[in-house]
Design a protein around this motif. Structure first.
Motif, short mmCIF file in Angstrom:
data_model
loop_
_atom_site.label_atom_id
_atom_site.label_comp_id
_atom_site.label_asym_id
_atom_site.label_seq_id
_atom_site.Cartn_x
_atom_site.Cartn_y
_atom_site.Cartn_z
N CYS A 71 0.81 -1.28 0.18
CA CYS A 71 -0.02 0.04 -0.22
C CYS A 71 0.72 1.26 0.01
CB CYS A 71 -0.97 -0.19 1.18
SG CYS A 71 0.01 -0.04 2.72
N GLY A 72 1.96 1.34 0.74
CA GLY A 72 2.84 2.45 0.78
C GLY A 72 2.49 3.19 1.82
N GLU A 73 1.76 2.92 2.72
CA GLU A 73 1.29 3.61 3.85
C GLU A 73 2.63 4.23 4.64
OE1 GLU A 73 -1.41 5.36 4.85
OE2 GLU A 73 -3.06 4.36 3.42
N CYS A 74 3.35 3.27 4.73
CA CYS A 74 4.52 3.52 5.58
C CYS A 74 5.50 4.80 5.04
CB CYS A 74 5.66 2.23 5.63
SG CYS A 74 5.77 1.38 4.07
N VAL A 75 5.42 4.72 3.65
CA VAL A 75 6.12 5.98 2.91
C VAL A 75 5.48 7.19 3.31
CG1 VAL A 75 6.82 6.93 0.67
CG2 VAL A 75 6.78 4.48 1.08
N GLU A 76 4.09 7.45 3.37
CA GLU A 76 3.54 8.41 3.77
C GLU A 76 3.75 8.92 5.00
OE1 GLU A 76 2.42 10.49 1.27
OE2 GLU A 76 2.98 9.06 -0.14
N ALA A 77 3.81 7.93 5.96
CA ALA A 77 4.02 8.16 7.43
C ALA A 77 5.12 8.49 7.84
CB ALA A 77 3.37 6.97 8.46
N CYS A 78 6.39 8.41 7.20
CA CYS A 78 7.65 8.37 7.66
C CYS A 78 8.20 9.87 7.72
CB CYS A 78 8.74 7.36 6.83
SG CYS A 78 10.31 7.63 7.62
N PRO A 79 8.44 10.64 8.75
CA PRO A 79 8.93 11.91 8.79
C PRO A 79 10.18 11.93 8.33
CG PRO A 79 9.02 11.14 10.87
CD PRO A 79 8.25 10.00 10.16
N ALA A 107 12.58 7.49 5.39
CA ALA A 107 13.30 6.22 5.52
C ALA A 107 12.70 5.21 4.87
CB ALA A 107 13.23 5.79 7.19
N TRP A 108 11.44 5.30 4.60
CA TRP A 108 10.73 4.43 3.51
C TRP A 108 10.61 5.48 2.34
CZ3 TRP A 108 10.28 -0.56 4.31
CH2 TRP A 108 9.95 -1.38 5.62
N VAL A 109 10.98 4.83 1.12
CA VAL A 109 10.86 5.36 -0.25
C VAL A 109 10.12 4.41 -1.10
CG1 VAL A 109 12.55 7.22 0.15
CG2 VAL A 109 13.10 4.68 -0.67
N ARG A 110 9.15 4.64 -2.27
CA ARG A 110 8.95 3.96 -3.23
C ARG A 110 9.81 3.74 -4.28
NH1 ARG A 110 4.44 7.46 -2.19
NH2 ARG A 110 2.51 6.10 -1.77
N PRO A 111 10.15 2.57 -4.62
CA PRO A 111 11.05 2.29 -5.68
C PRO A 111 10.64 3.02 -7.12
CG PRO A 111 10.04 0.30 -5.30
CD PRO A 111 9.51 1.12 -4.40
N GLU A 112 11.76 3.26 -7.91
CA GLU A 112 11.32 3.54 -9.07
C GLU A 112 10.36 2.62 -10.03
OE1 GLU A 112 13.39 5.29 -13.39
OE2 GLU A 112 14.38 5.00 -11.75
N GLN A 113 10.67 1.63 -9.92
CA GLN A 113 9.77 0.31 -10.83
C GLN A 113 8.16 0.41 -10.08
OE1 GLN A 113 10.34 -3.86 -10.04
NE2 GLN A 113 10.37 -4.10 -12.31
N LYS A 114 7.39 0.43 -11.06
CA LYS A 114 5.85 0.64 -10.71
C LYS A 114 5.31 -0.74 -10.94
CE LYS A 114 5.99 4.89 -10.66
NZ LYS A 114 6.09 5.67 -8.98
N LEU A 115 4.57 -1.33 -9.77
CA LEU A 115 4.15 -2.69 -9.81
C LEU A 115 2.58 -2.74 -9.53
CD1 LEU A 115 6.84 -4.62 -7.61
CD2 LEU A 115 6.57 -4.46 -9.90
N TYR A 116 2.04 -3.85 -10.04
CA TYR A 116 0.72 -3.87 -9.96
C TYR A 116 0.09 -5.23 -9.48
CZ TYR A 116 1.06 0.13 -13.05
OH TYR A 116 1.37 1.48 -13.80
N ARG A 117 -1.30 -5.15 -8.83
CA ARG A 117 -2.03 -6.30 -8.67
C ARG A 117 -3.34 -6.43 -9.59
NH1 ARG A 117 -2.99 -5.32 -3.11
NH2 ARG A 117 -0.99 -6.43 -2.69
N VAL A 118 -3.54 -7.68 -9.85
CA VAL A 118 -4.66 -7.69 -10.88
C VAL A 118 -5.80 -8.47 -10.45
CG1 VAL A 118 -5.43 -8.49 -13.06
CG2 VAL A 118 -3.17 -7.59 -13.01
N ILE A 119 -7.08 -8.06 -10.05
CA ILE A 119 -8.13 -8.61 -9.78
C ILE A 119 -8.99 -9.15 -10.54
CG2 ILE A 119 -9.99 -8.34 -7.84
CD1 ILE A 119 -7.31 -8.16 -6.55
#
Length: 351
Positions: free
Chosen positions: A214-222, A225-237
């Motif tokens: 989800c990336g919630e840790c990225v948004e929470a970190c002041p 220390a958590w960053v999204r990698p450049e590669q975009k990934l997907y889940r398919v339902i």
């Protein structure tokens, strides 16, 4: 009502029948739900000149003009010729021509999406850009498909209730030298996600088995220390749907796949549909097509020629749970088989 009106033909032309005889509603496609604001004037002119003065934002993010008289449909189709060229051909690179006949089909429904990471701080991917790339793979086609794209596992685009739900996910990178040991990421993961983080000696430990990306840790970190990698990934339902008889929520088909994989999979949809329907397109939900073929056959065709990235995961089997309504409930209780009267459990769609 004029019985010479071909309702089926008009529906393919993206005009929906009204309860008022001889009146129809135009559905203008907006792939990904995002276009330049200047095009609002197009639907405004249609609504005021040929419609009843109102317009409806369709449930699939189309721009709809109700109240169009049958005798004005040709004029409306001629008027939207430039819009179709701008959106479908120039913007989405669809393999089609734009002419005064209007839309050639309604088979593949308008791809919907949330606003994605062009605006939303929680989104992991650009949803409407992907929608435009996928539009050219499914439109125009008489084979039915409903698709939605969400920028993160919050799934605001309701991908779980589409034939294909595409959800942006991420594998955040932990930079421990930046970490200040505040534990905010742990708290947000406990509250909003899957509780895979814990604070040990002022550093974060992660159980990777259950991370939903989800990336919630990225948004929470002041401290970043958590960053999204450049590669975009997907889940398919896969295989979700609403409906009167057999509504059900989709299940995970692919996880941690790249955009190239998503595009290659969707490219195979028409091949799969033609295989199941013997090259005779009819209006039928994608989930029902998968049920007809069986999941293993679906997987064989839809992944044909698709090069999976190393992180990719594919469901080996999918067990859907659906509500099954029966017409003879006044004859036999739902707990009994409708013919034998023996104890009965409604059958799920397995493979």
């Amino acid at each position: 009502m004029n019985h010479d009106i071909n309702i089926t033909k008009l529906k393919l032309n993206c005009f929906r029948q009204s309860k008022v005889p001889g009146e129809f509603m135009l559905q203008m496609r907006v792939p990904g739900g995002l276009i330049d604001a200047k095009y609002i004037s197009v639907i405004q002119e249609i609504a005021e000149k040929w419609g009843n003065g109102t317009f409806h934002i369709g449930m699939r993010q189309t721009l709809n003009a109700p109240g169009i008289k049958y005798e004005n449909i040709d004029a409306v189709n001629s008027f939207i010729q430039q819009y179709i060229k701008d959106i479908e051909i120039d913007l989405c690179n669809a393999d089609m021509e734009s002419n005064s006949a209007g839309y050639p089909t309604i088979g593949a429904r308008n791809i919907t999406s949330c606003i994605g990471n062009s605006h939303c701080i929680k989104a992991n991917v650009n949803t409407w850009e992907l929608a435009r790339k996928l539009e050219k793979e499914i439109f125009p086609s008489h084979y039915h498909i409903k698709m939605s794209i969400s920028g993160c596992p919050n799934d605001c685009g309701k991908g779980h209730f589409n034939d294909f739900g595409i959800i942006g996910v991420t594998k955040p990178i932990y930079l421990k030298d930046r970490c200040i040991g505040c534990g905010r990421c742990v708290k947000v993961c406990e509250h909003s996600a899957t509780r895979v983080l814990k604070l040990v000696n002022n550093r974060i430990e992660k159980d990777t088995c259950c991370c939903v990306g989800c990336g919630e840790c990225v948004e929470a970190c002041p401290a970043s220390a958590w960053v999204r990698p450049e590669q975009k990934l997907y889940r398919v339902i896969l295989g979700g749907r609403t409906g009167k008889q057999y509504p059900r929520m989709g299940k995970m088909f692919l996880n941690w796949v790249t955009e190239d994989v998503v595009v290659a999979v969707i490219k195979n949809w028409q091949t799969f549909s033609a295989n199941v329907l013997h090259h005779k397109p009819i209006y039928i939900h994608g989930g029902h097509l998968i049920d007809r073929a069986g999941y293993q056959k679906f997987k064989e065709i839809i992944l044909d020629g698709v090069k999976l990235n190393p992180e990719a995961q594919v469901a080996q089997r999918i067990l859907w749970a659906e509500t099954e309504y029966r017409a003879n409930i006044n004859v036999k209780p739902l707990s009994q088989h409708p013919s034998s009267g023996e104890p009965y459990t409604p059958k799920s769609s397995n493979e």
